[in-house]
Scaffold this active site. Structure first.
Site, PDB file in Angstrom:
ATOM      1  N   SER A 300       0.857  -1.194   0.000  1.00 32.37           N
ATOM      2  CA  SER A 300       0.000   0.000   0.000  1.00 32.37           C
ATOM      3  C   SER A 300       0.884   1.233   0.000  1.00 32.37           C
ATOM      4  O   SER A 300       2.088   1.149   0.252  1.00 32.37           O
ATOM      5  CB  SER A 300      -0.880   0.012   1.245  1.00 32.37           C
ATOM      6  OG  SER A 300      -0.137   0.449   2.366  1.00 32.37           O
ATOM      7  N   ASP A 301       0.312   2.393  -0.275  1.00 33.91           N
ATOM      8  CA  ASP A 301       1.075   3.603  -0.003  1.00 33.91           C
ATOM      9  C   ASP A 301       0.953   3.883   1.494  1.00 33.91           C
ATOM     10  O   ASP A 301       0.172   3.254   2.205  1.00 33.91           O
ATOM     11  CB  ASP A 301       0.597   4.774  -0.874  1.00 33.91           C
ATOM     12  CG  ASP A 301       1.703   5.824  -1.015  1.00 33.91           C
ATOM     13  OD1 ASP A 301       2.668   5.784  -0.215  1.00 33.91           O
ATOM     14  OD2 ASP A 301       1.611   6.685  -1.890  1.00 33.91           O
ATOM     15  N   TRP A 302       1.724   4.836   1.939  1.00 35.83           N
ATOM     16  CA  TRP A 302       1.837   5.078   3.382  1.00 35.83           C
ATOM     17  C   TRP A 302       0.438   5.327   4.009  1.00 35.83           C
ATOM     18  O   TRP A 302      -0.175   6.360   3.757  1.00 35.83           O
ATOM     19  CB  TRP A 302       2.731   6.292   3.616  1.00 35.83           C
ATOM     20  CG  TRP A 302       2.975   6.593   5.060  1.00 35.83           C
ATOM     21  CD1 TRP A 302       2.048   6.967   5.988  1.00 35.83           C
ATOM     22  CD2 TRP A 302       4.222   6.551   5.750  1.00 35.83           C
ATOM     23  NE1 TRP A 302       2.618   7.158   7.202  1.00 35.83           N
ATOM     24  CE2 TRP A 302       3.975   6.916   7.091  1.00 35.83           C
ATOM     25  CE3 TRP A 302       5.531   6.254   5.362  1.00 35.83           C
ATOM     26  CZ2 TRP A 302       4.977   6.994   8.041  1.00 35.83           C
ATOM     27  CZ3 TRP A 302       6.530   6.326   6.313  1.00 35.83           C
ATOM     28  CH2 TRP A 302       6.258   6.689   7.639  1.00 35.83           C
TER      29      TRP A 302
END
Ligand code: BGC
Length: 759
Positions: A300-302
């Site tokens: 995932s992104d942050w």
């Protein structure tokens, strides 16, 4: 009977044999546990499965969990929850922002205390260099030089891998048509064809000859998908686009990166047509893991799994974890949604353990491919780290790439290159002596930065002889309202033979969360240029930025302009090479430069519309602005050289093409100027009509050629049906018979043209 065993004896032997069998089995299990993946000779998939069999559900979920290492190597490592304890319990698969041989070793040792001793993966944003900082990716894209771009990624990977890093969160392959979006600096600009070629080069550069080599890091292609189309250029914003545009413009670089063997993908913050990319099954399961058969894993992104709650797409962490994992997101970066909810989701029967197994298999497979099960410390080698730390070859490579990234936007009366014998040069502006601003966003700070980074002042000083006097005045700050420094700057300009003014935006003004609504040169800088120009001295302007800026007065009046972007550690030397003609600029813009913010988005491969304007005087009920040109300030593909290249007419091998008979388009290119130089010959094609409307031009090929002064060369492009394909209304990738135009030239506007028919 003699010779026969009594029943009691038989039982005894059976009991002994059984006990022996158990012991052997126990030894086997113990061995497998101390050496997950166990015996040699198995395929990676078999090894992965043998580890998976030993794992509890919690350990599996641990592999899907990634934390930021927000501590220093020498600092406390139990901050923000008991991360240390979680590693030992096998509840963590990866960490980001952890580097350095000592630091990564300390953490990997903790992982070796866990029951199954599954090694950690260490990831970091190595976007344009680790120790040696290369030009920002958008600047490198100006080189249109895949070897140079791959070299930059190679050096970055070698340095990072020597410091214990296994995985870079790069390349960013988001197409960007909106320079208000600060992350335009991280990509390769607006074009899917060029973007795809560069995406492949970057992946190959990072991953080297093979994953598992100690100079290779895993690439992570991001941000999947369409993040570059954030509405209004506002970071993290929604994206709303047709599937046709998604497939035709935004997905090709991702596909190219996947084809190049990218190990991992990162999903993105934006929602796409109402579904957050992180929970988007169409993107991750159907396209990436389905149609493209991607075998790596998706991170995932942050925090983006948890952020689906803010999007209003998930009710809570439980729902967010459910939606992300179902959609195909394998690893949760920092939102802790997986670690806190997946186990319950399985126990509640909401998700099958097979779904978890698939994600964990993908992650473990990469750990095997990186060789971490054989030796979890193989990237922790002090000697290698030391060798790479101040490596002169890497700096040399950086300078080469930096030179290729500098775009000559204007050069009236051949003001450039300057003579090294010039008696007095005035150096003015807030970037002349800037240090870290040469590096740009996504670069790391080291205590010795000021000794290592070559400032523009130093670069120029290194270049000129002792007979040249350099005068310096800052003139103003980057974003200043004061003109107090102007007088001194004007005074030194008056004493000089030529003035170099270095202006731009601060290095933390482009990058993540650095969207801007005003792209004009900040503060008093353009006023400073006007004031110096008024002295009547010849003026050269250097523009330092992470995105296309707006500087119309400068562009219209100042005779020479170099767009230097942020060039990295060797910036000063590279700029001096170009200023004084030791390198003849060859770069071409990978993105259109707007005249004003109101013109955004402006890109070359637009549709014709039903009422196209054909020139700026053609405004009567046309698709145009009543108060603005239809053309960008500088078009896609534009960039000058100190020499001139003249193009002959296009010769086609045939004016009709058959599906199985490609044609050839050839032009003669002559270096008709006074210097040897490199030209990027660009091929564009237009499908004149079809079952769906087609862009006025699409880049379909380019060749870089080096011609000596006076030399000429035939440059040929093969045009086959693959170059004519597009996504139709049903999203099928097809070609259609009909009429086409082919354009070849020095940029997207200055081209020769010819026509052909596909039968
Ligand atoms: C960015 C990613 C980056 C990640 C980890 C996020 O905020 O969008 O591009 O890789 O942080 O640093």
């Amino acid at each position: 009977m003699p010779g026969e065993l009594s029943n009691a004896m038989k039982k005894k032997i059976f009991r002994i044999a059984f006990a022996l069998l158990i012991t052997v089995a126990q030894i086997f299990i113990c061995t497998a546990q101390s050496l997950p993946g166990g015996r040699k000779g198995k395929t990676i998939d078999q090894k992965v499965d043998s580890v998976l069999q030993l794992m509890t559900l919690d350990e599996k979920i641990g592999q899907m969990n990634q934390y930021n290492g927000d501590w220093d190597a020498t600092g406390p490592i139990t901050k923000d929850g008991d991360k240390q304890g979680q590693i030992v319990k096998g509840m963590l698969g990866s960490m980001l922002n952890v580097t350095g041989v000592d630091h990564t070793r300390t953490l990997q040792e903790l992982a070796m205390q866990s029951r199954l001793k599954i090694p950690l993966l260490f990831g970091q944003d190595i976007i344009h260099g680790y120790r040696t900082i290369f030009p920002i990716p958008l600047a490198e894209a100006c080189s249109w030089d895949t070897a140079a771009i791959a070299l930059s990624a190679r050096v970055a990977a070698t340095e990072a891998a020597a410091a214990g890093v296994h995985w870079t969160f790069a390349p960013m392959v988001d197409i960007a048509r909106d320079p208000r979006w600060g992350r335009v600096m991280e990509g390769a600009g607006e074009d899917p064809y060029l973007g795809s070629i560069i995406a492949g080069a970057r992946v190959r550069g990072f991953q080297g000859k093979a994953l598992g080599n100690t100079d290779a890091v895993m690439a992570c292609v991001k941000h999947f998908a369409a993040y570059g189309a954030a509405i209004g250029g506002r970071d993290y914003n929604s994206v709303d686009m047709s599937l046709k545009t998604l497939w035709e413009i935004y997905l090709p670089p991702f596909k190219a990166a996947e084809d190049a063997g990218a190990a991992t993908f990162m999903n993105s913050f934006n929602d796409l047509n109402g579904i957050p990319a992180t929970g988007n099954k169409y993107l991750q399961r159907d396209i990436l893991k389905g149609k493209w058969n991607f075998k790596g894993f998706v991170v995932s992104d942050w925090g983006s799994v948890g952020e689906m709650i803010n999007h209003g797409y998930a009710k809570d962490g439980y729902d967010a974890a459910y939606k992300a994992v179902t959609a195909g997101c394998d690893m949760d970066m920092e939102s802790r949604s997986y670690i806190n909810n997946l186990s319950k989701l399985v126990k509640d029967g909401k998700i099958k353990v097979e779904l978890i197994d698939d994600a964990v298999r993908r992650i473990l497979r990469k750990k095997f491919e990186m060789g971490l099960f054989d030796d979890p410390f193989r990237f922790c080698n002090k000697e290698r780290e030391q060798q790479q730390w101040n490596n002169a070859d890497n700096l040399k490579a950086e300078k080469t790439v930096a030179e290729k990234s500098i775009v000559l936007l204007k050069n009236e009366n051949q003001l450039l290159p300057l003579s090294k014998q010039t008696t007095t040069i005035a150096l003015i502006g807030p970037f002349i002596k800037a240090v870290r601003d040469n590096l740009g966003f996504w670069s790391y700070q080291y205590p010795d930065d000021s000794a290592r980074i070559i400032t523009q002042y130093q670069g120029i000083q290194n270049k000129v002889g002792s007979n040249t006097t350099l005068l310096y005045a800052k003139g103003c700050e980057i974003n200043d309202s004061s003109q107090a420094g102007f007088a001194e700057a004007i005074q030194i300009a008056k004493q000089a033979d030529v003035v170099i003014i270095s202006v731009g935006e601060a290095s933390d003004w482009s990058g993540e969360a650095k969207s801007r609504s005003n792209l004009h040169l900040p503060g008093m800088q353009e006023e400073l240029i006007k004031a110096i120009y008024a002295t009547g001295k010849p003026v050269v302007v250097l523009m330092n930025a992470g995105r296309p800026l707006i500087f119309n007065w400068t562009a219209d009046n100042v005779p020479a302009i170099l767009y230097t972007w942020w060039l990295g550690t060797e910036a000063g030397d590279a700029i001096a090479d170009v200023l004084f003609g030791d390198y003849n600029p060859s770069a071409k813009l990978p993105i259109s430069f707007p005249r004003t913010e109101g013109q955004i988005p402006v890109y070359y491969n637009h549709y014709n519309t039903g009422r196209p304007a054909t020139s700026d005087s053609d405004r009567f009920y046309r698709s145009a602005y009543i108060d603005l040109s239809i053309y960008p300030k500088f078009p896609f593909g534009f960039g000058l050289s100190y020499t001139n290249f003249s193009y002959g007419d296009i010769q086609l091998s045939s004016s009709t093409m058959k599906t199985d008979q490609p044609i050839k388009a050839t032009v003669n290119v002559t270096n008709s100027g006074n210097y040897d130089g490199e030209e990027t010959v660009q091929l564009y094609i237009q499908d004149l009509f079809g079952s769906v409307v087609r862009p006025v031009k699409e880049l379909k090929g380019f060749q870089k050629i080096f011609l000596k002064k006076g030399e000429n060369r035939q440059v040929s492009f093969t045009i086959d049906v693959d170059k004519l394909k597009f996504y139709n209304d049903e999203l099928k990738y097809i070609y259609e018979p009909g009429d086409f135009k082919v354009y070849i030239g020095t940029n997207s506007q200055e081209v020769k043209e010819a026509a052909f028919k596909l039968e």
